[in-house]
Design a protein around this motif. Structure first.
Motif, PDB file in Angstrom:
ATOM      1  N   ILE A 270      42.202  45.757  27.659  1.00 47.85           N
ATOM      2  CA  ILE A 270      43.285  44.865  28.055  1.00 47.85           C
ATOM      3  C   ILE A 270      44.092  44.484  26.822  1.00 47.85           C
ATOM      4  O   ILE A 270      43.535  44.014  25.833  1.00 47.85           O
ATOM      5  N   LEU A 378      50.849  51.759  27.611  1.00 53.07           N
ATOM      6  CA  LEU A 378      49.696  51.696  28.502  1.00 53.07           C
ATOM      7  C   LEU A 378      48.855  52.962  28.482  1.00 53.07           C
ATOM      8  O   LEU A 378      47.868  53.060  29.209  1.00 53.07           O
ATOM      9  N   ASP A 382      44.492  49.646  29.749  1.00 57.91           N
ATOM     10  CA  ASP A 382      44.505  49.710  31.218  1.00 57.91           C
ATOM     11  C   ASP A 382      45.578  48.803  31.796  1.00 57.91           C
ATOM     12  O   ASP A 382      46.234  49.159  32.778  1.00 57.91           O
ATOM     13  N   VAL A 383      45.737  47.615  31.225  1.00 53.54           N
ATOM     14  CA  VAL A 383      46.746  46.670  31.698  1.00 53.54           C
ATOM     15  C   VAL A 383      47.274  45.882  30.512  1.00 53.54           C
ATOM     16  O   VAL A 383      46.635  45.787  29.454  1.00 53.54           O
ATOM     17  N   LEU A 447      48.935  40.566  35.311  1.00 54.89           N
ATOM     18  CA  LEU A 447      48.482  41.867  34.830  1.00 54.89           C
ATOM     19  C   LEU A 447      49.506  42.915  35.239  1.00 54.89           C
ATOM     20  O   LEU A 447      49.875  43.002  36.408  1.00 54.89           O
ATOM     21  N   GLY A 449      50.253  46.997  35.320  1.00 47.18           N
ATOM     22  CA  GLY A 449      49.536  48.262  35.249  1.00 47.18           C
ATOM     23  C   GLY A 449      50.445  49.435  34.948  1.00 47.18           C
ATOM     24  O   GLY A 449      51.672  49.308  34.880  1.00 47.18           O
ATOM     25  N   PRO A 450      49.878  50.613  34.778  1.00 48.01           N
ATOM     26  CA  PRO A 450      50.647  51.817  34.457  1.00 48.01           C
ATOM     27  C   PRO A 450      51.425  52.329  35.664  1.00 48.01           C
ATOM     28  O   PRO A 450      51.228  51.851  36.786  1.00 48.01           O
ATOM     29  N   GLY A 453      50.002  52.771  39.198  1.00 46.45           N
ATOM     30  CA  GLY A 453      48.612  52.514  38.833  1.00 46.45           C
ATOM     31  C   GLY A 453      47.972  51.372  39.591  1.00 46.45           C
ATOM     32  O   GLY A 453      47.142  50.646  39.022  1.00 46.45           O
ATOM     33  N   GLU A 454      48.319  51.211  40.876  1.00 43.26           N
ATOM     34  CA  GLU A 454      47.750  50.103  41.648  1.00 43.26           C
ATOM     35  C   GLU A 454      46.229  50.142  41.692  1.00 43.26           C
ATOM     36  O   GLU A 454      45.574  49.095  41.621  1.00 43.26           O
ATOM     37  N   ARG A 456      43.947  51.341  39.530  1.00 39.69           N
ATOM     38  CA  ARG A 456      43.330  50.862  38.298  1.00 39.69           C
ATOM     39  C   ARG A 456      43.615  49.384  38.081  1.00 39.69           C
ATOM     40  O   ARG A 456      42.742  48.628  37.622  1.00 39.69           O
ATOM     41  N   LEU A 457      44.809  48.957  38.407  1.00 37.43           N
ATOM     42  CA  LEU A 457      45.153  47.546  38.273  1.00 37.43           C
ATOM     43  C   LEU A 457      44.222  46.680  39.118  1.00 37.43           C
ATOM     44  O   LEU A 457      43.727  45.634  38.653  1.00 37.43           O
ATOM     45  N   VAL A 460      40.666  46.528  37.513  1.00 38.88           N
ATOM     46  CA  VAL A 460      40.616  45.616  36.369  1.00 38.88           C
ATOM     47  C   VAL A 460      40.684  44.170  36.844  1.00 38.88           C
ATOM     48  O   VAL A 460      39.939  43.302  36.370  1.00 38.88           O
TER      49      VAL A 460
END
Length: 481
Positions: A270, A378, A382-383, A447, A449-450, A453-454, A456-457, A460
């Protein structure tokens, strides 16, 4: 500060997570009518204090229960099975007023659903009411000349944020299990932070498209609001899917978000910044709460590094993009609507109208530059974790804070600067609870994200939620003496 002492005296059903309600519905242990009864009861208990659910459509909800698709529990990843939900008063639901908080539209009753509403009802959502919003969604304090102001459940003398303030306050008190929101300059994220719930701004197209007359727009998006991350994943799955009426809409993910969020996140990196490199002022109590949250989660495979990307001209680029949006939407409304505009909405339309062609071209190029800056940043994280706002909720009567940490705010958009990045870069972002101020008001952390990237977001965010271990259930409105 830990969560202040609260009470919850509403129906037991209203306190359960949405995913638990779905599980019981699928097994036939409860009925959609029982949930609707509980929702109606809870709204009657609380709305006199918070004014969140401003349009009721109980008969329509009863009728929709009678016609729920019979799909069982495995027909769709986002199957809701009859859960009662709230819809922000900015989107068409057939047979229900869509006022957008404007006196010009109090008699506007659409004959057709927005494509997103069709999708939700096809997946078992029971729409029982519309939630309050500022006029045409312009503002981060939810009030309008039609329904008045929505108040914060944690202190009803404070505002609930905006523009999805009605949805956030309704969730926080247990009026609905899930609520729809929308976001341009933090309209999902700010009220979620202020009311202690989750607000998810997805990738543009993930949950449909922009307003019907600017359907190719990437700045204004719809998204889910919930009381915790797992319920947000459920509602995101319910909203996803391609529909030709929304030209930028994208297909459902190969792996449902509810499945992704439950997978082991592995090691997490992070990037954390208290103020995005000095991009906007932040009050001391917000810094302390965010810093404590960052320190708490930095264990067991979670690395938190103080870092932020270079974001040249982000403020100027975002304001131009916002101006394009309001020039294409608000400034194109008929005189009968524009004559009711509050001052800040008139200023938005005027700003958009005054943009030069050079400013518009520069904004489009700048948006691309910001996107690539975030995309490459990113690759190492990750975020990116940053504030949602630099301040706690203010008095309900004050439209926007005049000063933050000693810095004067020139207009009602400047205090929302932390919302600009995700919108400009078209990245998924969410606000989730991370603590409380010394006065007991919720604080959210944002946060980002990429690209797309929902999944992975959400992973995390769920890991953070578990480590912070904050109580996330509904509360009775706290009315000061």
């Amino acid at each position: 500060m830990s969560r202040p002492e609260t009470r919850y005296t509403g129906p037991e059903f209203c306190a359960m997570p949405a995913r638990e309600a779905v599980r019981l519905l699928v097994r036939g242990e409860i009925s959609p009518d029982e949930l609707l009864d509980a929702s109606v009861e809870r709204r009657s208990q609380t709305d006199g204090h918070i004014n969140a659910s401003v349009i009721q459509c109980e008969k329509r909800a009863r009728d929709s229960i009678r016609s729920l698709p019979n799909r069982g529990g495995k027909a769709s990843p986002g199957w809701l099975g009859g859960v009662t939900v709230g819809i922000k008063d900015l989107i068409d639901v057939n047979g229900v007023p869509n006022t957008c908080g404007s006196p010009a539209l109090v008699d506007n009753i659409p004959d057709e659903n927005d494509a997103l509403i069709d999708r939700l009802e096809d997946r078992g959502a029971v729409i029982a009411g519309k939630t309050n919003t500022p006029e045409f969604g312009a503002g981060a304090n939810t009030f309008n000349a039609v329904f008045g102001a929505t108040r914060n459940p944690w202190n009803t003398s404070s505002n609930a944020g905006g523009s999805s303030g009605g949805s956030a306050a309704a969730l926080a008190t247990g009026q609905y299990w899930l609520c729809h929101g929308s976001d341009l300059a933090g309209s999902l994220r700010t009220p979620a932070s202020f009311c202690g719930v989750v607000g998810f701004r997805p990738t543009p197209g993930r949950c449909g498209g922009g307003p019907s007359d600017t359907a190719f727009s990437c700045e204004a998006v719809d998204g889910p609001m919930a009381r915790d991350i797992l319920d947000a994943a459920l509602f995101l799955d319910s909203m996803c899917g391609f529909d030709s009426r929304h030209p930028i809409s994208i297909e459902e993910p190969r792996i449902p978000f509810q499945e992704s969020v439950g997978q082991s996140p592995g090691n997490i990196r992070i990037a954390f910044s208290e103020d995005l490199g000095g991009f906007a002022p932040v009050e001391k109590e917000i810094r302390q709460t965010l810093r404590h949250a960052a320190e708490t989660v930095a264990v067991d495979g979670v690395e938190v590094a103080e870092d932020c990307p270079e974001l040249q001209d982000l403020n100027r680029i975002y304001l131009a993009l916002r101006g394009i949006h309001y020039g294409a939407v608000a400034d194109r409304l008929p005189d009968s609507a524009r004559k009711h505009f509050k001052r800040t909405l008139r200023e938005n339309a005027k700003f958009g109208r005054a943009l030069t062609s050079a400013e518009i071209y520069d904004a489009m190029r700048g948006k691309t530059r910001i996107y690539h800056a975030m995309r490459t940043f990113l690759e190492d994280y990750d975020v990116l974790a940053i504030p949602v706002t630099g301040i706690a909720p203010g008095p309900v009567e004050v439209e926007y804070p005049p000063i933050i940490d000693g810095v004067p705010m020139r207009d009602y958009v400047e205090w929302l600067r932390f919302s600009f990045l995700a919108t400009t870069a078209a990245l998924p972002a969410l606000s989730m609870p991370c603590g409380f101020t010394p006065k007991g008001m919720p604080v959210g952390i944002q946060l980002i994200g990429p690209p797309r990237g929902e999944a992975r977001l959400l992973q995390v965010a769920y890991a953070i939620e578990q480590r912070l271990n904050l109580p996330l259930g509904p509360i009775d409105p706290i009315v000061p003496d």
